[in-house]
Design a protein around this motif. Structure first.
Motif, PDB file in Angstrom:
ATOM      1  N   GLU A  38       0.812  -1.221   0.000  1.00 12.85           N
ATOM      2  CA  GLU A  38       0.000   0.000   0.000  1.00 12.85           C
ATOM      3  C   GLU A  38       0.844   1.269   0.000  1.00 12.85           C
ATOM      4  O   GLU A  38       0.445   2.288  -0.552  1.00 12.85           O
ATOM      5  N   THR A  39       1.986   1.220   0.656  1.00 13.89           N
ATOM      6  CA  THR A  39       2.881   2.371   0.701  1.00 13.89           C
ATOM      7  C   THR A  39       4.312   1.869   0.844  1.00 13.89           C
ATOM      8  O   THR A  39       4.547   0.827   1.454  1.00 13.89           O
ATOM      9  N   GLN A  40       5.254   2.601   0.257  1.00 13.33           N
ATOM     10  CA  GLN A  40       6.656   2.202   0.365  1.00 13.33           C
ATOM     11  C   GLN A  40       7.437   3.129   1.288  1.00 13.33           C
ATOM     12  O   GLN A  40       8.665   3.116   1.323  1.00 13.33           O
ATOM     13  N   THR A  41       6.698   3.934   2.071  1.00 13.29           N
ATOM     14  CA  THR A  41       7.324   4.893   2.976  1.00 13.29           C
ATOM     15  C   THR A  41       7.291   4.364   4.400  1.00 13.29           C
ATOM     16  O   THR A  41       6.222   4.024   4.918  1.00 13.29           O
ATOM     17  N   GLY A  42       8.458   4.286   5.024  1.00 15.28           N
ATOM     18  CA  GLY A  42       8.531   3.833   6.400  1.00 15.28           C
ATOM     19  C   GLY A  42       9.342   2.560   6.537  1.00 15.28           C
ATOM     20  O   GLY A  42       9.881   2.030   5.567  1.00 15.28           O
ATOM     21  N   THR A  43       9.423   2.065   7.780  1.00 20.46           N
ATOM     22  CA  THR A  43      10.121   0.819   8.073  1.00 20.46           C
ATOM     23  C   THR A  43       9.101  -0.292   8.222  1.00 20.46           C
ATOM     24  O   THR A  43       8.125  -0.156   8.968  1.00 20.46           O
ATOM     25  N   PHE A  44       9.330  -1.391   7.530  1.00 24.37           N
ATOM     26  CA  PHE A  44       8.356  -2.473   7.487  1.00 24.37           C
ATOM     27  C   PHE A  44       8.892  -3.708   8.202  1.00 24.37           C
ATOM     28  O   PHE A  44      10.096  -3.966   8.197  1.00 24.37           O
ATOM     29  N   TYR A  45       7.943  -4.433   8.791  1.00 20.94           N
ATOM     30  CA  TYR A  45       8.284  -5.625   9.567  1.00 20.94           C
ATOM     31  C   TYR A  45       7.438  -6.795   9.067  1.00 20.94           C
ATOM     32  O   TYR A  45       6.339  -6.620   8.559  1.00 20.94           O
ATOM     33  N   THR A  46       7.970  -7.993   9.280  1.00 24.20           N
ATOM     34  CA  THR A  46       7.248  -9.171   8.812  1.00 24.20           C
ATOM     35  C   THR A  46       7.436 -10.335   9.770  1.00 24.20           C
ATOM     36  O   THR A  46       8.383 -10.358  10.574  1.00 24.20           O
ATOM     37  N   PHE A  47       6.516 -11.275   9.718  1.00 29.51           N
ATOM     38  CA  PHE A  47       6.576 -12.498  10.507  1.00 29.51           C
ATOM     39  C   PHE A  47       7.717 -13.352   9.961  1.00 29.51           C
ATOM     40  O   PHE A  47       7.682 -13.807   8.826  1.00 29.51           O
ATOM     41  N   ASP A  48       8.741 -13.552  10.788  1.00 26.68           N
ATOM     42  CA  ASP A  48       9.924 -14.297  10.345  1.00 26.68           C
ATOM     43  C   ASP A  48      10.214 -15.383  11.372  1.00 26.68           C
ATOM     44  O   ASP A  48      10.807 -15.131  12.422  1.00 26.68           O
ATOM     45  N   PHE A  49       9.788 -16.590  11.069  1.00 28.92           N
ATOM     46  CA  PHE A  49       9.895 -17.689  12.026  1.00 28.92           C
ATOM     47  C   PHE A  49      11.340 -18.107  12.253  1.00 28.92           C
ATOM     48  O   PHE A  49      11.721 -18.481  13.373  1.00 28.92           O
ATOM     49  N   ARG A  50      12.168 -18.025  11.216  1.00 28.42           N
ATOM     50  CA  ARG A  50      13.580 -18.387  11.356  1.00 28.42           C
ATOM     51  C   ARG A  50      14.281 -17.453  12.347  1.00 28.42           C
ATOM     52  O   ARG A  50      15.007 -17.914  13.253  1.00 28.42           O
ATOM     53  N   ARG A  51      14.052 -16.169  12.204  1.00 27.12           N
ATOM     54  CA  ARG A  51      14.706 -15.221  13.107  1.00 27.12           C
ATOM     55  C   ARG A  51      14.126 -15.303  14.520  1.00 27.12           C
ATOM     56  O   ARG A  51      14.846 -15.067  15.508  1.00 27.12           O
ATOM     57  N   TYR A  52      12.840 -15.651  14.632  1.00 25.89           N
ATOM     58  CA  TYR A  52      12.232 -15.874  15.956  1.00 25.89           C
ATOM     59  C   TYR A  52      12.947 -17.011  16.676  1.00 25.89           C
ATOM     60  O   TYR A  52      13.354 -16.877  17.844  1.00 25.89           O
ATOM     61  N   LEU A  53      13.132 -18.128  16.000  1.00 23.00           N
ATOM     62  CA  LEU A  53      13.804 -19.270  16.623  1.00 23.00           C
ATOM     63  C   LEU A  53      15.241 -18.935  16.999  1.00 23.00           C
ATOM     64  O   LEU A  53      15.708 -19.247  18.103  1.00 23.00           O
ATOM     65  N   ASP A  54      15.941 -18.295  16.068  1.00 18.11           N
ATOM     66  CA  ASP A  54      17.360 -17.988  16.305  1.00 18.11           C
ATOM     67  C   ASP A  54      17.530 -16.976  17.435  1.00 18.11           C
ATOM     68  O   ASP A  54      18.424 -17.126  18.282  1.00 18.11           O
ATOM     69  N   GLN A  55      16.683 -15.951  17.447  1.00 17.36           N
ATOM     70  CA  GLN A  55      16.802 -14.935  18.491  1.00 17.36           C
ATOM     71  C   GLN A  55      16.534 -15.522  19.876  1.00 17.36           C
ATOM     72  O   GLN A  55      17.193 -15.160  20.856  1.00 17.36           O
ATOM     73  N   GLN A  56      15.593 -16.436  19.958  1.00 21.35           N
ATOM     74  CA  GLN A  56      15.249 -17.035  21.246  1.00 21.35           C
ATOM     75  C   GLN A  56      16.174 -18.189  21.624  1.00 21.35           C
ATOM     76  O   GLN A  56      16.150 -18.644  22.778  1.00 21.35           O
ATOM     77  N   GLY A  57      16.966 -18.668  20.672  1.00 18.95           N
ATOM     78  CA  GLY A  57      17.811 -19.819  20.942  1.00 18.95           C
ATOM     79  C   GLY A  57      17.033 -21.124  21.007  1.00 18.95           C
ATOM     80  O   GLY A  57      17.469 -22.085  21.651  1.00 18.95           O
ATOM     81  N   PHE A  58      15.875 -21.159  20.326  1.00 20.17           N
ATOM     82  CA  PHE A  58      15.050 -22.360  20.308  1.00 20.17           C
ATOM     83  C   PHE A  58      15.550 -23.348  19.259  1.00 20.17           C
ATOM     84  O   PHE A  58      16.005 -22.951  18.181  1.00 20.17           O
ATOM     85  N   ALA A  59      15.419 -24.617  19.560  1.00 17.59           N
ATOM     86  CA  ALA A  59      15.651 -25.653  18.546  1.00 17.59           C
ATOM     87  C   ALA A  59      14.515 -25.606  17.531  1.00 17.59           C
ATOM     88  O   ALA A  59      13.410 -25.127  17.825  1.00 17.59           O
ATOM     89  N   ASP A  60      14.769 -26.103  16.346  1.00 15.47           N
ATOM     90  CA  ASP A  60      13.714 -26.162  15.336  1.00 15.47           C
ATOM     91  C   ASP A  60      12.600 -27.092  15.823  1.00 15.47           C
ATOM     92  O   ASP A  60      12.878 -28.199  16.297  1.00 15.47           O
ATOM     93  N   PRO A  61      11.348 -26.668  15.703  1.00 15.36           N
ATOM     94  CA  PRO A  61      10.259 -27.541  16.132  1.00 15.36           C
ATOM     95  C   PRO A  61      10.077 -28.719  15.180  1.00 15.36           C
ATOM     96  O   PRO A  61      10.284 -28.596  13.965  1.00 15.36           O
ATOM     97  N   ASP A  62       9.659 -29.839  15.743  1.00 16.70           N
ATOM     98  CA  ASP A  62       9.283 -31.006  14.948  1.00 16.70           C
ATOM     99  C   ASP A  62       7.793 -30.998  14.640  1.00 16.70           C
ATOM    100  O   ASP A  62       7.359 -31.488  13.595  1.00 16.70           O
ATOM    101  N   ILE A  63       7.005 -30.445  15.578  1.00 19.95           N
ATOM    102  CA  ILE A  63       5.546 -30.408  15.442  1.00 19.95           C
ATOM    103  C   ILE A  63       5.074 -29.038  15.910  1.00 19.95           C
ATOM    104  O   ILE A  63       5.502 -28.553  16.962  1.00 19.95           O
ATOM    105  N   TRP A  64       4.174 -28.432  15.129  1.00 20.91           N
ATOM    106  CA  TRP A  64       3.689 -27.086  15.466  1.00 20.91           C
ATOM    107  C   TRP A  64       2.214 -26.992  15.090  1.00 20.91           C
ATOM    108  O   TRP A  64       1.817 -27.403  13.995  1.00 20.91           O
ATOM    109  N   SER A  65       1.396 -26.469  16.000  1.00 21.49           N
ATOM    110  CA  SER A  65      -0.027 -26.291  15.709  1.00 21.49           C
ATOM    111  C   SER A  65      -0.397 -24.818  15.746  1.00 21.49           C
ATOM    112  O   SER A  65       0.179 -24.037  16.515  1.00 21.49           O
ATOM    113  N   ILE A  66      -1.350 -24.444  14.896  1.00 18.84           N
ATOM    114  CA  ILE A  66      -1.874 -23.077  14.822  1.00 18.84           C
ATOM    115  C   ILE A  66      -3.384 -23.164  14.995  1.00 18.84           C
ATOM    116  O   ILE A  66      -4.069 -23.815  14.197  1.00 18.84           O
ATOM    117  N   ALA A  67      -3.913 -22.538  16.036  1.00 21.24           N
ATOM    118  CA  ALA A  67      -5.345 -22.633  16.333  1.00 21.24           C
ATOM    119  C   ALA A  67      -5.907 -21.232  16.572  1.00 21.24           C
ATOM    120  O   ALA A  67      -5.750 -20.668  17.660  1.00 21.24           O
TER     121      ALA A  67
END
Length: 393
Positions: free
Chosen positions: A227-256
């Motif tokens: 919609e606009t290209q002005t500003g700083t944009f953020y996105t859902f990034d699961f790889r960076r979430y895991l790495d930042q938290q120091g989590f192991a890669d999940p084997d099973i994940w549910s979304i409800a």
């Protein structure tokens, strides 16, 4: 002679003829599956679909054809009914046709010896007494479970069940909660006004998914890069979430998710786009992760919400992820399994008991959050069958 069939042809043509059931339904290792027939309809009537004649048919493991007629709830047992089942209904107001859906019953083992990293993402229904009971059941079956998440969950354990959140909050489209902004934060433990999944969108992410890269201003509806290209944009990034938290890669994940999405006015198109984006990012980060999408059901008293919004969410989930089992993407049909009229008590609060008969009346709960029995049913009958099966994949 029969209640009028409420048309739901707008915007989905012929929706009153559809059965909401995925390709596969996961069955408890040692108990039959209980299927709630009226809840598989896109339109819930005040009489719970009493003008429909339901059947299941198939061939038993011994090669004997069978057919059962029922009206509301039916037990499906793979050892008796076989894995391939046809679920159908005959609408007496349309005498010349049947509606059917073929599905496969999938049963996992009763004993496992695997070590698995698991995560549960959702709203208050995931947060409240789900994560630890599920973990305990898997551990009792022999699994070693490592929970993944930044939220301390109700009932114990760690996960990503977040009170009042919708898919729009997870992806960064909606950045307000309880009148305050949701800020980007790596804090662990987290809370509902902090989002650990958002990161500055790279040029490649903005180019590939411009509609899923958002500003972060604390708004109820953030503008996207499309919609606009002005500003700083953020996105859902699961790889960076895991790495930042120091989590192991999940084997099973549910979304409800489903209820809050409707409360916040998310259209079916918005809902499925956000769910698809989260699933795609989880699979991009963790290709071997087995993912399940489980849109929650409502109490029957909330049939207006189901009829106008949630049934379309569910239909879109079935359509978006149909036939993707080989990719490790599955659907848990919680809407068709959680009994919609008996899981919302107040757990004994304000009972009025008749001293002569012993019978009693009790006000219903809030019609959103299950009572303790409903929570146990969700864990035991609905989530556990998928997770125990996934433990041996």
């Amino acid at each position: 002679p029969y209640p009028p069939l409420l048309a739901v042809n707008n915007p989905v043509a012929g929706a009153e003829d559809l059965i909401l059931l995925p390709d596969r339904v996961f069955v408890h290792p040692t108990a039959p599956l209980q299927l709630q027939a009226p809840q598989m309809l896109m339109n819930w009537t005040a009489d719970m679909g009493q003008f429909l004649d339901w059947t299941i048919r198939g061939v038993s493991p011994e090669g004997i054809p069978y057919s059962y007629e029922f009206n509301c709830t039916v037990d499906l047992e793979p050892s008796k009914h076989g894995p391939a089942v046809r679920v159908s209904f005959h609408n007496r107001q349309k005498p010349g046709q049947w509606s059917s859906r073929d599905t496969t019953l999938v049963r996992g083992p009763s004993v496992v010896s695997a070590t698995k990293n698991t995560g549960n993402m959702g709203d208050s229904l995931t947060n409240r007494n789900i994560v630890n009971p599920l973990t305990q059941m898997l551990q009792a079956a022999g699994a070693t479970i490592n929970q993944i998440g930044t939220m301390s969950q109700g009932g114990g354990g760690k996960g990503e069940g977040r009170e009042s959140w919708a898919a729009a909050n997870f992806v960064g489209y909606r950045n307000v909660m309880n009148g305050s902004p949701i800020v980007i934060s790596a804090d662990n433990p987290s809370n509902v006004n902090k989002n650990p999944f958002l990161f500055p969108a790279t040029d490649a992410q903005k180019a590939a998914n411009p509609a899923m890269c958002f500003l972060n201003t604390g708004a109820a509806a953030e503008k996207s890069y499309a919609e606009t290209q002005t500003g700083t944009f953020y996105t859902f990034d699961f790889r960076r979430y895991l790495d930042q938290q120091g989590f192991a890669d999940p084997d099973i994940w549910s979304i409800a998710l489903a209820w809050n999405d409707g409360t916040y006015g998310q259209t079916p198109a918005q809902y499925i786009a956000q769910i698809q984006y989260m699933v795609s990012q989880i699979k991009l980060a963790c290709p071997n992760c087995i993912v399940a999408i489980a849109p929650y059901s409502h109490a029957y008293s909330s049939r207006e919400r189901w009829n106008t919004v949630t049934s379309q969410y569910v239909r879109n989930v079935i359509g978006a992820f149909k036939g993707r089992q080989a990719e490790g993407i599955h659907i848990i049909p919680s809407w068709a399994l959680m009994p919609s009229d008996s899981a919302w008590s107040t757990d004994g609060a304000n009972i009025t008991r008749d001293p002569q008969t012993g019978s009693y009346t009790e006000p219903r709960g809030d019609n959103i959050h299950w009572d303790s029995w409903g929570q146990k049913l969700m864990v035991t009958n609905i989530l556990y069958p998928f997770f125990i099966w996934a433990c041996v994949q």
